[in-house]
Each structure stands twice: as structure tokens, then as C-alpha cells.
Design a protein around this motif. Structure first.
Motif, PDB file in Angstrom:
ATOM      1  N   HIS A   1       0.839  -1.193   0.000  1.00 51.26           N
ATOM      2  CA  HIS A   1       0.000   0.000   0.000  1.00 51.26           C
ATOM      3  C   HIS A   1       0.880   1.252   0.000  1.00 51.26           C
ATOM      4  N   GLU A   2       0.527   2.167  -0.851  1.00 51.55           N
ATOM      5  CA  GLU A   2       1.234   3.446  -0.916  1.00 51.55           C
ATOM      6  C   GLU A   2       0.270   4.550  -0.474  1.00 51.55           C
ATOM      7  N   GLU A   3       0.701   5.305   0.550  1.00 52.80           N
ATOM      8  CA  GLU A   3      -0.180   6.315   1.127  1.00 52.80           C
ATOM      9  C   GLU A   3       0.187   7.726   0.657  1.00 52.80           C
ATOM     10  N   ASP A   4      -0.841   8.544   0.552  1.00 58.33           N
ATOM     11  CA  ASP A   4      -0.662   9.981   0.384  1.00 58.33           C
ATOM     12  C   ASP A   4      -1.069  10.604   1.726  1.00 58.33           C
ATOM     13  N   VAL A   5      -0.084  11.165   2.447  1.00 65.64           N
ATOM     14  CA  VAL A   5      -0.319  11.711   3.789  1.00 65.64           C
ATOM     15  C   VAL A   5      -0.181  13.228   3.734  1.00 65.64           C
ATOM     16  N   GLN A   6      -1.239  13.913   4.090  1.00 63.56           N
ATOM     17  CA  GLN A   6      -1.218  15.376   4.159  1.00 63.56           C
ATOM     18  C   GLN A   6      -1.385  15.791   5.622  1.00 63.56           C
ATOM     19  N   THR A   7      -0.512  16.685   6.059  1.00 63.84           N
ATOM     20  CA  THR A   7      -0.530  17.120   7.455  1.00 63.84           C
ATOM     21  C   THR A   7      -0.640  18.637   7.546  1.00 63.84           C
ATOM     22  N   GLN A   8      -1.175  19.069   8.673  1.00 58.58           N
ATOM     23  CA  GLN A   8      -1.262  20.500   8.977  1.00 58.58           C
ATOM     24  C   GLN A   8      -0.517  20.746  10.285  1.00 58.58           C
ATOM     25  N   GLU A   9       0.453  21.631  10.245  1.00 62.70           N
ATOM     26  CA  GLU A   9       1.271  21.886  11.427  1.00 62.70           C
ATOM     27  C   GLU A   9       0.451  22.571  12.535  1.00 62.70           C
ATOM     28  N   ASP A  10       0.822  22.259  13.768  1.00 67.10           N
ATOM     29  CA  ASP A  10       0.231  22.931  14.929  1.00 67.10           C
ATOM     30  C   ASP A  10       1.056  24.183  15.213  1.00 67.10           C
TER      31      ASP A  10
ATOM     32  N   ALA B   1      -2.144   4.131  -3.848  1.00 65.35           N
ATOM     33  CA  ALA B   1      -2.073   3.012  -4.775  1.00 65.35           C
ATOM     34  C   ALA B   1      -1.891   1.716  -3.997  1.00 65.35           C
ATOM     35  N   VAL B   2      -2.367   0.628  -4.581  1.00 61.83           N
ATOM     36  CA  VAL B   2      -2.103  -0.715  -4.065  1.00 61.83           C
ATOM     37  C   VAL B   2      -1.351  -1.466  -5.150  1.00 61.83           C
ATOM     38  N   LYS B   3      -0.215  -2.006  -4.785  1.00 58.14           N
ATOM     39  CA  LYS B   3       0.621  -2.736  -5.730  1.00 58.14           C
ATOM     40  C   LYS B   3       0.669  -4.205  -5.332  1.00 58.14           C
ATOM     41  N   PHE B   4       0.864  -5.061  -6.321  1.00 58.63           N
ATOM     42  CA  PHE B   4       1.136  -6.460  -6.003  1.00 58.63           C
ATOM     43  C   PHE B   4       2.438  -6.861  -6.662  1.00 58.63           C
ATOM     44  N   LYS B   5       3.125  -7.798  -6.048  1.00 57.16           N
ATOM     45  CA  LYS B   5       4.325  -8.354  -6.658  1.00 57.16           C
ATOM     46  C   LYS B   5       4.380  -9.841  -6.338  1.00 57.16           C
ATOM     47  N   ALA B   6       4.994 -10.585  -7.252  1.00 54.24           N
ATOM     48  CA  ALA B   6       5.058 -12.037  -7.104  1.00 54.24           C
ATOM     49  C   ALA B   6       6.336 -12.555  -7.739  1.00 54.24           C
ATOM     50  N   LYS B   7       6.823 -13.658  -7.181  1.00 49.74           N
ATOM     51  CA  LYS B   7       7.981 -14.350  -7.766  1.00 49.74           C
ATOM     52  C   LYS B   7       7.489 -15.711  -8.242  1.00 49.74           C
ATOM     53  N   LEU B   8       7.418 -15.873  -9.551  1.00 56.18           N
ATOM     54  CA  LEU B   8       6.932 -17.104 -10.165  1.00 56.18           C
ATOM     55  C   LEU B   8       8.124 -17.961 -10.572  1.00 56.18           C
ATOM     56  N   VAL B   9       8.072 -19.242 -10.246  1.00 54.11           N
ATOM     57  CA  VAL B   9       9.208 -20.110 -10.569  1.00 54.11           C
ATOM     58  C   VAL B   9       8.824 -21.239 -11.516  1.00 54.11           C
ATOM     59  N   ASP B  10       7.569 -21.299 -11.934  1.00 59.76           N
ATOM     60  CA  ASP B  10       7.177 -22.189 -13.026  1.00 59.76           C
ATOM     61  C   ASP B  10       7.088 -21.354 -14.295  1.00 59.76           C
ATOM     62  N   LEU B  11       8.117 -21.467 -15.123  1.00 56.67           N
ATOM     63  CA  LEU B  11       8.200 -20.653 -16.333  1.00 56.67           C
ATOM     64  C   LEU B  11       7.461 -21.356 -17.472  1.00 56.67           C
ATOM     65  N   ASN B  12       6.162 -21.567 -17.260  1.00 58.40           N
ATOM     66  CA  ASN B  12       5.339 -22.195 -18.288  1.00 58.40           C
ATOM     67  C   ASN B  12       4.939 -21.167 -19.342  1.00 58.40           C
ATOM     68  N   VAL B  13       4.271 -21.640 -20.375  1.00 63.40           N
ATOM     69  CA  VAL B  13       3.952 -20.763 -21.509  1.00 63.40           C
ATOM     70  C   VAL B  13       3.072 -19.595 -21.077  1.00 63.40           C
ATOM     71  N   VAL B  14       2.059 -19.868 -20.255  1.00 62.72           N
ATOM     72  CA  VAL B  14       1.139 -18.802 -19.848  1.00 62.72           C
ATOM     73  C   VAL B  14       1.868 -17.749 -19.022  1.00 62.72           C
ATOM     74  N   ASN B  15       2.647 -18.182 -18.027  1.00 61.73           N
ATOM     75  CA  ASN B  15       3.368 -17.224 -17.183  1.00 61.73           C
ATOM     76  C   ASN B  15       4.372 -16.417 -17.984  1.00 61.73           C
ATOM     77  N   LEU B  16       5.114 -17.077 -18.854  1.00 63.92           N
ATOM     78  CA  LEU B  16       6.097 -16.373 -19.673  1.00 63.92           C
ATOM     79  C   LEU B  16       5.430 -15.369 -20.600  1.00 63.92           C
ATOM     80  N   THR B  17       4.340 -15.774 -21.225  1.00 69.81           N
ATOM     81  CA  THR B  17       3.656 -14.887 -22.165  1.00 69.81           C
ATOM     82  C   THR B  17       3.174 -13.625 -21.466  1.00 69.81           C
ATOM     83  N   ARG B  18       2.559 -13.790 -20.291  1.00 68.47           N
ATOM     84  CA  ARG B  18       2.098 -12.614 -19.544  1.00 68.47           C
ATOM     85  C   ARG B  18       3.264 -11.762 -19.073  1.00 68.47           C
TER      86      ARG B  18
END
Length: 255
Positions: A44-53, A70-87
Motif C-alpha cells: 500500500h502506498e499512502e498519500d499523507v497530508q498534514t497540517q502543522e500545529d 495506490a495498491v501494488k502487487f508483486k510475485a515471484k513465479l518459478v514455473d516458467l510455463n507458456v502462460v506465465n512467460l507470455t504474460r
């Protein structure tokens, strides 16, 4: 039981499990397992806005607003099959049926490879001559070697000279071909069917309703370690999910 689960404090987490993917928005497309996945993370990526006291000495924060940028996803795939490689390479896959090739033309370069149009040729015959019809056969012994990627002409080939016109005939079996960087990033719906090894193997299911998978960071072709695809992308809003309290991004369910 559900009330007791909500009140539960002890719940360490160490998950294993299957990751499934289906094209987002494809009616009737069943999520399919993508193989062994060593890592799967949501960030998760935050946008934080603050107001000073400014009302007293010493400063501090008077007010703060936090929004998920934003929400990001990441993955480490170790089956290099045709579908995974193509994507992972934004590619287009093709299943090539086995067939025969007659008199494929090449120009000789001793010590070099004749890269044939199809991989893993068998029943190879090589001829040399100005035309295919007038060419004469060249024996492999002392002249060339058949390899999965083509025909290697020996540097000291006895019957082949640089610049000779060569004609290759061979057969080949069916294989898969991926043309890289030919399409846009794919949008997927992901499901993680996990088991929590740190909590008696209890199930953990995560549904990511819509995400855009980008190109892999690297594609190792030669090395000492197992190959892997490090992929990632953005978790996007799914406008089809409507209703109070319903996430349009992802949902976690566990026992």
C-alpha cells in the motif's frame, strides 16, 4: 464461531498455497493455477497530508489526512510455463505444429550456425549447390553437427566453404513460440488459496478482484540458480463490486 474468531488474539502467519489467475472480465473463465509462487505481496502506498500545529511552542501536527494512493502487487513465479512467460513479457504465444521442411536456403560460414526456422530439427539432410535441384548431398562426418538450435558448420569442414549455398531439409516436432512485447499488460483476477502453517494449517483465501500485471523485471536465460519471474503491477478498482462495506480492490477470508 465467527464471533470467537474475531476476538482471537493469537494468530501467527506463515502461509503456503496455490495462486490462481483468470482474465479479468472474461465471463465463464475459471481461475487456473499458475504454479509454484515463492512470494506474493500486496503493498500500500499512502498519500499523507498534514497540517502543522502553530498554536504553541514545540510544533507538532494539528491535523492529518491519510488516503491510499495506490495498491501494488508483486510475485515471484518459478514455473516458467507458456502462460506465465507470455504474460510476463507482454507477449503473444503460438503453438507450432510439427511438420517437414524441404530445401531451406542458407549461406555457409565455417565455424558458424545455420539457424533453422524451427527448433530441434531431426532427419536432417544438407546439400550444397547453386540451386536446390542441382545441389549435391554433404555428409555430416567432418562437416557439420545437428543441434537443437540449428546446424553448426565445423571451422575445418572438409566439403563446405564460406559462401557456399546450402539447402537444408529436416523434420521437427511441435513446440511453443512466444513473440515478446507484442501486446499490452494483461488484467487479471487473482485468488490465493493459502494454508497457514503457523496456525494448524487453517485456510486463508485472498481475492484480488482486478489487477494489471506488468512486464518481468528480468528474464534470466543462463545462470547458476533456478530461473524466476519477478512480476508486479497495480491493484485496480473493480467497478462491478457495488454495495456498502464491499471492497472494490481485494478481500481476505480466513478461519
Amino acid at each position: 464461531m465467527a464471533v470467537e474468531l474475531i476476538k482471537q488474539t493469537y494468530r501467527p502467519s506463515l502461509n503456503v498455497g496455490q495462486v490462481y489467475a483468470a482474465p479479468y472480465g472474461a465471463a465463464g473463465a475459471a481461475p487456473m493455477p499458475i504454479g509454484n509462487v515463492l512470494e506474493l505481496d500486496l503493498e500500500h502506498e499512502e498519500d499523507v497530508q498534514t497540517q502543522e500545529d502553530m498554536t504553541r511552542l514545540g510544533g507538532g501536527i494539528h491535523a492529518e489526512v491519510r488516503r491510499v494512493k495506490a495498491v501494488k502487487f508483486k510475485a515471484k513465479l518459478v514455473d516458467l510455463n507458456v502462460v506465465n512467460l507470455t504474460r510476463a513479457v507482454l507477449g503473444t504465444a503460438q503453438a507450432v505444429a510439427g511438420a517437414s521442411v524441404v530445401d531451406e536456403p542458407h549461406v555457409a560460414a565455417r565455424g558458424g550456425l545455420l539457424r533453422v526456422a524451427h527448433i530441434q530439427p531431426t532427419a536432417v539432410t544438407l546439400k550444397k549447390g547453386a540451386t536446390a535441384s542441382s545441389a549435391t548431398a554433404v555428409t555430416p562426418a567432418g562437416n557439420f553437427e545437428v543441434r537443437p538450435e540449428g546446424v553448426f558448420v565445423f571451422p575445418e569442414a572438409a566439403d563446405i566453404l564460406d559462401g557456399d549455398l546450402l539447402w537444408l531439409s529436416y523434420t521437427y516436432g511441435g513446440y511453443a513460440s512466444i513473440e515478446a512485447l507484442t501486446t499490452k499488460a494483461v488484467e487479471l483476477a487473482l485468488t490465493f488459496g493459502g494454508l497457514n502453517e503457523a496456525d494448524s494449517g487453517k485456510p486463508v483465501v485472498v481475492d484480488v478482484f482486478r489487477c494489471s500485471q506488468g512486464v518481468t523485471k528480468s528474464l534470466a536465460m543462463l545462470g547458476k540458480n533456478f530461473g524466476a519471474l519477478d512480476v508486479g503491477g497495480s491493484v485496480l478498482m473493480d467497478p462491478t463490486r457495488q454495495g456498502a462495506g464491499l471492497s472494490r480492490y481485494y478481500k481476505m477470508s480466513f478461519v
